[in-house]
Enzyme design. Structure first.
Site, mmCIF file in Angstrom:
data_model
loop_
_atom_site.group_PDB
_atom_site.id
_atom_site.type_symbol
_atom_site.label_atom_id
_atom_site.label_comp_id
_atom_site.label_asym_id
_atom_site.label_seq_id
_atom_site.Cartn_x
_atom_site.Cartn_y
_atom_site.Cartn_z
ATOM 1 N N MET A 1 -12.269 3.939 -0.871
ATOM 2 C CA MET A 1 -12.958 4.279 0.377
ATOM 3 C C MET A 1 -13.643 5.613 0.120
ATOM 4 S SD MET A 1 -9.890 3.053 2.871
ATOM 5 C CE MET A 1 -8.711 2.982 1.518
ATOM 6 N N MET B 1 -11.222 -6.469 5.673
ATOM 7 C CA MET B 1 -10.468 -5.417 6.376
ATOM 8 C C MET B 1 -10.096 -5.932 7.766
ATOM 9 S SD MET B 1 -10.043 -2.856 4.374
ATOM 10 C CE MET B 1 -9.200 -1.827 5.583
ATOM 11 N N ASP C 1 -4.890 3.154 -2.103
ATOM 12 C CA ASP C 1 -5.938 3.497 -1.154
ATOM 13 C C ASP C 1 -6.506 4.875 -1.465
ATOM 14 O OD1 ASP C 1 -6.119 1.286 0.761
ATOM 15 O OD2 ASP C 1 -4.024 1.777 1.214
ATOM 16 N N HIS D 1 -8.360 0.405 -3.937
ATOM 17 C CA HIS D 1 -9.270 0.182 -2.811
ATOM 18 C C HIS D 1 -9.997 1.504 -2.587
ATOM 19 C CE1 HIS D 1 -9.539 -0.515 1.870
ATOM 20 N NE2 HIS D 1 -10.738 -0.478 1.293
ATOM 21 N N MET E 1 -9.177 7.708 -0.745
ATOM 22 C CA MET E 1 -10.047 8.156 0.358
ATOM 23 C C MET E 1 -10.574 9.553 0.059
ATOM 24 S SD MET E 1 -7.592 7.112 3.502
ATOM 25 C CE MET E 1 -6.809 5.507 3.610
ATOM 26 N N GLY F 1 -3.095 4.143 7.791
ATOM 27 C CA GLY F 1 -2.107 3.074 7.858
ATOM 28 C C GLY F 1 -1.547 2.982 9.270
ATOM 29 N N ASP G 1 -6.240 -6.567 4.650
ATOM 30 C CA ASP G 1 -5.673 -5.215 4.612
ATOM 31 C C ASP G 1 -5.730 -4.592 6.004
ATOM 32 O OD1 ASP G 1 -4.914 -2.648 3.925
ATOM 33 O OD2 ASP G 1 -6.671 -2.237 2.672
ATOM 34 N N GLY H 1 -9.071 3.865 6.816
ATOM 35 C CA GLY H 1 -8.806 5.301 6.937
ATOM 36 C C GLY H 1 -7.351 5.655 7.157
ATOM 37 N N GLY I 1 1.337 -1.931 4.117
ATOM 38 C CA GLY I 1 1.876 -0.582 3.935
ATOM 39 C C GLY I 1 3.156 -0.443 4.732
ATOM 40 N N SER J 1 0.841 -1.195 0.000
ATOM 41 C CA SER J 1 0.000 0.000 0.000
ATOM 42 C C SER J 1 0.878 1.248 0.000
ATOM 43 C CB SER J 1 -0.891 0.020 1.240
ATOM 44 O OG SER J 1 -1.418 1.333 1.403
ATOM 45 N N HIS K 1 -1.134 -1.608 -4.199
ATOM 46 C CA HIS K 1 -2.403 -1.271 -3.543
ATOM 47 C C HIS K 1 -2.557 0.246 -3.444
ATOM 48 C CE1 HIS K 1 -5.857 -2.388 -1.028
ATOM 49 N NE2 HIS K 1 -5.512 -1.425 -0.189
HETATM 50 C C1 DX5 Z 1 -6.361 1.515 5.518
HETATM 51 C C2 DX5 Z 1 -5.811 1.096 4.188
HETATM 52 C C3 DX5 Z 1 -4.654 0.179 4.225
HETATM 53 C C4 DX5 Z 1 -3.423 0.715 4.921
HETATM 54 C C5 DX5 Z 1 -2.653 -0.472 5.456
HETATM 55 O O1 DX5 Z 1 -7.533 2.224 5.298
HETATM 56 O O2 DX5 Z 1 -6.832 0.429 3.458
HETATM 57 O O3 DX5 Z 1 -4.340 -0.276 2.923
HETATM 58 O O4 DX5 Z 1 -2.599 1.459 4.093
HETATM 59 O O5 DX5 Z 1 -1.581 0.003 6.180
HETATM 60 P P1 DX5 Z 1 -0.716 -0.878 7.172
HETATM 61 O O6 DX5 Z 1 -0.182 -2.064 6.396
HETATM 62 O O7 DX5 Z 1 0.355 0.049 7.617
HETATM 63 O O8 DX5 Z 1 -1.634 -1.330 8.278
HETATM 64 ZN ZN ZN Z 2 -6.432 -0.578 1.527
#
Ligand code: DX5
Ligand code: ZN
Length: 224
Positions: free
Chosen positions: A76, A145, A43, A74, A45, A152, A183, A150, A205, A16, A41
């Site tokens: 959101m 999830m 993300d 992904h 938002m 990382g 994720d 939201g 991530g 990510s 990936h």
């Molecule tokens: C959260 C994202 C994830 C996030 C994962 O909303 O969908 O993809 O980046 O981050 P890590 O791996 O650091 O938990």
């Molecule tokens: Zn994600």
């Protein structure tokens, strides 16, 4: 790159870029591909569906020439149906959206497919798993999830592991080609737990882009 090039028995790493250096995204994305990560990936938002704003199709299209990985978006966002064409044009190969978003899920799945992309469906940790089960044979990937979407860098929610087994069991019966993605909080330790439960596409991530020994070691740590 199409998801049909990958088998659900294969362990796939999807780094990510939320944890990458935003001032150096092109070299970060290139390094992730060179470290043998098969997916990337993305993300997206909107600050409404989740309390954070990241990036959109404009950034994705600029990253596309820097990686041959499968571009795994992904979304959101509240209204995915209004943006599917834009994500297709930006170079996304796969689009996952949330069952909680304000749309008709089957129509969005059809829209994604009509643009030649594979479709994924996901849900927040507080949403009942039953909400996505009617679509298990309509999509190429289900994303479980393992944190609240939201941000990382959050901790893995162990309660979510049972959901992986439920979807894997159903998929074995009605959609054996389904990829199951996880994720949030995925690292060397939690990757083993989710793989044992039946997940095969691991988003990471922090554990990928910020691994102290670099991305190639991260790839090995997450997949072995
Ligand atoms: C959260 C994202 C994830 C996030 C994962 O909303 O969908 O993809 O980046 O981050 P890590 O791996 O650091 O938990
Ligand atoms: Zn994600």
């Amino acid at each position: 790159m199409k998801i049909s090039a990958f088998k659900p028995q294969e362990i796939i790493i999807s780094p990510s870029i939320l944890a990458a250096d935003f001032a150096n995204l092109a070299p970060e994305v290139k390094s992730a591909y060179e470290a043998d990560a098969q997916f990337l990936h993305l993300d997206v938002m909107d600050g409404q569906f989740v309390p954070n704003i990241s990036f959109g199709p404009g950034v994705i299209s600029k990253l596309k020439p820097h990686s041959k990985a499968l571009f795994d978006a992904h979304l959101m966002i509240c209204h995915p149906q209004n943006y599917i064409e834009e994500f297709a044009k930006s170079g996304c190969d796969h689009v996952t959206f949330h069952i909680e978003s304000d749309c008709n899920a089957q129509e969005v799945i059809d829209q994604i497919h009509s643009h030649g992309m594979s479709a994924g469906l996901t849900l927040k940790p507080g949403t009942p798993i039953e909400s996505i089960l009617p679509y298990v044979d309509k999509v190429e990937m289900v994303l479980i999830m393992t944190v609240e979407p939201g941000f990382g860098g959050q901790s893995f929610m162990h309660d979510m592991v049972e959901r992986i087994s439920i979807v894997r069991k159903l998929a074995d019966e009605i959609n054996p080609n389904l990829h199951i993605q996880v994720d949030g909080g995925i690292n060397k330790e939690t990757s083993k737990i989710v793989r044992e439960a039946g997940a095969n596409v691991l988003v990471a991530g922090t554990a990928f882009f910020r691994h102290p020994e670099g991305m190639s070691t991260a790839k090995i740590d997450l997949s072995s």
